[in-house]
Each structure stands twice: as C-alpha cells, then as structure tokens.
Design a protein around this motif. Sequence first.
Motif, short mmCIF file in Angstrom:
data_model
loop_
_atom_site.label_atom_id
_atom_site.label_comp_id
_atom_site.label_asym_id
_atom_site.label_seq_id
_atom_site.Cartn_x
_atom_site.Cartn_y
_atom_site.Cartn_z
N ARG A 36 0.78 -1.31 0.04
CA ARG A 36 0.00 0.05 0.01
C ARG A 36 0.90 1.26 -0.03
NH1 ARG A 36 -5.10 -0.90 3.92
NH2 ARG A 36 -5.81 -3.04 2.96
N PRO A 38 0.26 5.95 0.37
CA PRO A 38 -0.87 6.86 0.43
C PRO A 38 -0.68 7.94 -0.85
CG PRO A 38 1.34 7.41 1.94
CD PRO A 38 1.57 5.99 1.31
N ASP A 123 -10.83 -1.22 6.51
CA ASP A 123 -10.10 -0.27 5.44
C ASP A 123 -11.11 1.02 4.96
OD1 ASP A 123 -7.80 -1.89 5.17
OD2 ASP A 123 -8.78 -3.29 4.08
N LEU A 126 -10.24 1.95 -1.46
CA LEU A 126 -8.85 1.58 -1.84
C LEU A 126 -8.79 1.52 -3.43
CD1 LEU A 126 -7.77 -1.49 0.59
CD2 LEU A 126 -6.83 0.89 0.47
N ASP A 161 -7.42 8.08 -1.71
CA ASP A 161 -6.17 8.62 -0.77
C ASP A 161 -5.08 7.55 -0.46
OD1 ASP A 161 -7.24 11.17 -0.52
OD2 ASP A 161 -8.43 10.58 1.13
N THR A 162 -5.49 6.30 -0.78
CA THR A 162 -4.73 4.78 -0.25
C THR A 162 -4.91 3.86 -1.45
OG1 THR A 162 -5.15 5.29 2.15
CG2 THR A 162 -4.28 3.24 1.21
N HIS A 186 1.71 -4.63 3.56
CA HIS A 186 0.64 -4.50 4.23
C HIS A 186 0.22 -5.84 5.00
CE1 HIS A 186 -3.84 -4.41 5.42
NE2 HIS A 186 -3.47 -3.20 5.82
#
Length: 193
Positions: A36, A38, A123, A126, A161-162, A186
């Motif tokens: 992952r 950002p 979460d 994503l 954002d991720t 992750h």
Amino acid sequence: MAGSERSWVVSGPDAATDAEALARGLHHRRDLYQLRVPLPLVDAAPAVATRALRPGTADEGAWIQVNNRAFADHPDQSDYTIERLHARMAEPWFDPEGFLLHERDGQLAAFCWTKVHPAAAPDPVLGEIFVIAVDPAFQGLGLGRSMTVAGLDWLHHHGIDTAMLYVDAVNTPAVKLYASLGFTHHHTDRVYS
C-alpha cells in the motif's frame, strides 16, 4: 486454475495454517504481498501519456496480445481470451476510464488497469493497481514505473487517498520498484494448492 486443482488462500499465514494446509493435502504454492501507498505520491517522476481503453474496439485484442506476452509464465494472468476479458469488464467495479493504455509508434506498449474497492472496515476506499504490464518488446524503457505512476495519479484524481496492489513475493524487481515509489508491505496472502 486447472480442472480439479483445489486451492486455499490465507491472509496472514503462519505455521498453523501451513500445518492445516498440509493436513488437507495442500502445499504452499506462492506468496502474494499486498503493498500500500498513500496518495498523492511524493516526488514521483511524471507519468507517460496514456488514454483510456475503448471497449468494443481493436484495443481489446491489442490488450490481450500484450497481456499474454507479458504474463506468458504467470499462473493467473496468462492465456486471456476475449470472453475472459469481457467477463471482467462486465463486473460492477469495471471503469474503462481507469484502464490506461500507453502506445509507442502506434503499438500498445504498456497498460495499467485500476480498480476501486469500496470502504470495508477497517479499510478506507482503496484504489488498486489491478493489472499492470509492459510488452516485452518495450521493456527496459522505464515504462513499468511510469505506468504505475499514471495509474496512481488516475486514482488520486478520482478521490482515492490510499492505493494498493498485489505482487508475487518472488518478483524481486517489481517489489523493489514499488518500494522505490513508497509502497510498504501491508500483509501476505499465501496460496496453497
């Protein structure tokens, strides 16, 4: 997977899951890392020019050819057919605007296919680099990195954002590339078959 082959995927495997798999007659086939990062990326080189896939056009056949050359030895991504592609494109998450193509001299050279996962505790929403590849004829030009940046930029500009992706643990060049872009491990999914 082939005909009668059974498989089991475990997120976060340990010695107990290895033992249980063995008791079921299954063997460790491979590990997939979920990485992952950002968004937006910090200090990433600019992406190359891309355009969206145009469903129902020659883009589909060109993509199948590049995908199958790039993943010739891959257990899950090789041997795509038009029917298999259309089945994926019929899924509710499919967005042709996030299926990015990069051409060189009129040929498809690389692609980055993205996917958005709705938030599901714990979460957030994503954005996934679902499939990415460079045609073997165009390898060595930095297109893997550039297409990853293009996909991540597309996701960020659509409110994500991720970002995440899966990579085979033994694909050292890809793991290094993603780490250089800021991706971190992750979790691991282990595939038994």
